[in-house]
Design an enzyme around this catalytic site. Structure first.
Site, short mmCIF file in Angstrom:
data_model
loop_
_atom_site.label_atom_id
_atom_site.label_comp_id
_atom_site.label_asym_id
_atom_site.label_seq_id
_atom_site.Cartn_x
_atom_site.Cartn_y
_atom_site.Cartn_z
CG ASP A 162 -27.19 21.61 49.35
OD1 ASP A 162 -26.74 22.41 50.17
OD2 ASP A 162 -28.17 21.86 48.60
CD GLU A 418 -26.60 16.17 41.74
OE1 GLU A 418 -25.82 16.77 42.47
OE2 GLU A 418 -27.48 16.73 41.08
CE1 TYR A 473 -31.81 22.22 41.47
CE2 TYR A 473 -30.21 20.50 40.96
CZ TYR A 473 -31.27 20.98 41.72
OH TYR A 473 -31.79 20.21 42.73
CD GLU A 508 -31.59 16.75 43.37
OE1 GLU A 508 -30.99 17.82 43.19
OE2 GLU A 508 -31.18 15.83 44.11
C1 GCB Z 1 -28.33 18.74 43.77
C2 GCB Z 1 -28.24 17.75 44.87
C3 GCB Z 1 -29.06 18.17 46.08
C4 GCB Z 1 -28.89 19.67 46.33
C5 GCB Z 1 -29.40 20.40 45.10
C6 GCB Z 1 -29.25 21.92 45.24
O1 GCB Z 1 -28.04 18.47 42.65
O2 GCB Z 1 -28.58 16.46 44.48
O3 GCB Z 1 -28.64 17.43 47.18
O4 GCB Z 1 -29.55 20.09 47.47
O5 GCB Z 1 -28.68 20.00 43.98
O6 GCB Z 1 -30.19 22.57 45.65
O7 GCB Z 1 -28.17 22.41 44.95
#
Ligand code: GCB
Length: 601
Positions: A162, A418, A473, A508
């Protein structure tokens, strides 16, 4: 690999500036030997910079394949009798370099340095022509992986991570001179005798010097920050003792100079000055200890990403980013998702910023790829990420380790971000890579970053690492908009990871947020939602004992490939892409420093 430096016996010439540049849309330049003459139909291109956003139009932004860079430089007259080396701090992702008409080096992997001894090809006082052909293609054999699709409209690059596939010469290029007999490599291993938390501590600096050429001897001296000698020894390997050592600490990047001299009789043939920070790192139970004291990570996963220059290194942007980290109260960062410029690492060493150092192994996950719009049947297989990618990955680990092994800021290696980690194929792929990093690294903890699709009940890789690093997330990709459900799910999951008995870091967490979008019903994408989500995570973090660190995703908004899930890039930054604070930045500063933006409690 040692960084070029100026010393009593060494000299560098930076080749930064405007190079001639030409994209090779038809891929004919190698066959037509474009390196053999001044590059025709070329434009000016700044080095260092990504080439993608320098001129308007899709052509260069979306270019797939080779581009050519060329410059000329005059070899300094004083370099007669010296060994002359041409070094690229990086070329993304693969490059072949020519001096005049001679090919001097090829390198794969976009974020680590490479060099060539060009002594035989240059003469002091003479001008030389340097040409680099740089290929930005990502395939199933590269790290990170990608797919180049042939279409009637030309090649199209797909990838499963991403961030935008910026390419080119992102970092400085050097021509430098050393004596023929020279210091080839230095490894330092800092330590302490006894309890590192004691009031007076004796530090140790194990060292090993590799010399190229016949040399009768090596001498090392350790100088403190005022230039006073604190230890010395003869011989290419040994251990120095430093009574009452001044430790390198988070927040205080105290470093000694290890002056390494290669002797030729009584004269010094070569001298190289290696910075050394003395500190210990240890995982004990669920604690992460630096100098024997529990360390809690506060900071961000970052990106090398700026307007116009893309991933090109720039000192002003770097110092500004570090100033923002200080302002917000961060003590650490992760080099998500690739090794950062050596200037960044130097800065972290010198200022006591703690670093999780990551390879460019990202995008090895079919579920993540699906969210970003690329469909893959199976990630780990001989037809996809298989033995060729694994060999490239091993090489990436070796090169990262060799480049950063002496850095006190680096306290933890992340060998991938990941990847799928719940399948037998992923375990088979990663097992030897964990063995490799452990063979190289005897003192620092190692790990990888776990994805939400491979939770504790199915993950097969966490057992190989010393620390649990997870990206989550809840409230965004899962339970979007429902922070109550997200809070319960997050806590349940962290409690499951606790059973590993290792420190847990959230590497994250975050929410896409449009700067300036406000909503008092707590709508997703608003600044209010970002703040509320972060606060929810923080409540959970503070309830879990094994929890040792929080890295918000991301420090700043950043560019991605185009598609239906991103609007001008990823917007999870605490700062916008041009580094203006969102409300979340103030919230984080309040949590991490106890102060508001005016510095008030
Ligand atoms: C993740 C990735 C990261 C993305 C992020 C997202 O898990 O490690 O590279 O940018 O999520 O914002 O989706």
């Amino acid at each position: 690999m040692l960084r070029p430096q100026d010393s009593a016996t060494r000299e560098r010439r930076s080749l930064e500036g405007l190079w001639r540049f030409r994209p090779d849309a038809d891929g004919v330049g190698r066959q037509e030997r474009w390196y053999a003459r001044p590059l025709a139909d070329a434009i000016d291109m700044p080095v260092p910079a990504s080439y993608n956003d320098i001129v308007p139009g899709r052509e260069l932004h979306d270019h797939v394949g080779d581009v050519w860079y060329q410059t000329t430089t005059r070899v300094p007259r004083g370099w007669a009798g010296q060994r002359v080396v041409l070094r690229f701090d990086s070329a993304t992702h693969a490059a072949t370099v020519f001096v005049g008409e001679t090919e001097v080096v090829s390198h794969e992997g976009g974020y680590t340095p490479f060099e060539a001894d060009v002594t035989e090809l240059v003469a002091p006082g003479e001008e030389i022509r340097i040409t680099a052909v740089v290929d930005n293609r990502l395939t199933w054999e590269t790290i990170p992986p990608g797919i180049v699709e042939r279409t009637p409209h030309g090649p199209r690059q797909k990838y499963m991570h991403d961030f935008f596939n910026y390419a080119g010469l992102h970092r400085p290029v050097w021509l430098y001179a050393t004596p023929a007999v020279h210091v080839d490599d230095i490894t330092v291993v800092p330590g302490v005798q006894g309890d590192p938390t004691a009031e007076h501590v004796t530090g140790t600096v194990g060292y090993a010097v590799a010399v190229a050429g016949e040399s009768p001897g090596v001498r090392v001296r350790l100088l403190d920050a005022d230039g006073g000698e604190v230890a010395r020894a003869d011989g290419a390997t040994g251990t120095l003792e430093v009574p009452d050592v001044h430790l390198w600490q988070p927040g205080e990047g105290y470093q000694y100079d290890l002056v390494v001299e290669v002797l030729d009789g009584q004269t010094v043939a070569d001298v190289y000055v290696q910075k050394v920070g003395v500190r210990t790192v240890e995982v004990r139970g669920t604690q992460f200890l630096i100098n024997g004291r529990p360390f809690y990570f506060r900071g961000f996963g970052m990106h090398e990403d700026h307007l116009t220059r893309g991933k090109g290194h720039d000192d002003a942007e770097m110092v500004h980013d570090f100033a923002l980290l200080e302002w917000i109260g961060a003590n650490s960062l992760r080099t998500s998702h690739y090794p950062y410029a050596e200037e960044v690492m130097d800065y972290a060493d010198a200022h006591g910023i703690v670093v999780i150092d990551e390879t460019a192994a990202v995008g090895m996950n079919a579920s993540v790829a699906a969210v970003l719009g690329t469909k893959i049947e199976q990630v780990f297989s001989e037809q996809t990420v298989g033995s060729k990618a694994q060999a490239a990955h091993a090489q990436a680990i070796r090169e990262l380790y060799e480049r950063d092994k002496n850095r006190p800021s680096v306290v933890l290696w992340s060998i991938a971000n990941e990847p799928e980690s719940h399948t037998p194929e992923s375990e088979e792929y990663f097992k030897p890579l964990f063995a490799l990093i452990r063979e190289l690294e005897k003192h620092r903890p190692v790990g990888f970053v776990n994805v939400m699709y491979s939770k504790a009940d199915v993950d097969r890789l966490a057992k190989y690492g010393d620390v649990i690093m997870v990206n989550r997330y809840y409230g965004w990709y899962t339970d979007p908009g429902d922070l109550a459900a997200a809070e319960a799910a997050l806590e349940d999951e962290l409690r499951e990871w606790e059973s590993h008995g290792k420190p847990i870091l959230m590497t994250e967490y975050g929410a896409d947020t449009v700067a300036g979008l406000h909503d008092l019903t707590g709508a997703m994408w608003s600044e209010e939602y970002q703040g509320e989500l972060l606060q929810m995570y923080h409540r959970v973090f503070d309830r879990v004992d094994a929890f040792q660190g929080e890295h918000v995703w991301n420090f700043a908004d950043f560019q991605t490939s185009r598609g239906i899930v991103r609007v001008d890039g990823n917007k999870k930054g605490a700062f916008t892409r041009d580094r203006r604070p969102k409300a979340a930045a103030h919230l984080l500063r309040r949590r991490w420093t106890g102060r508001d933006w005016l510095g008030q409690d």
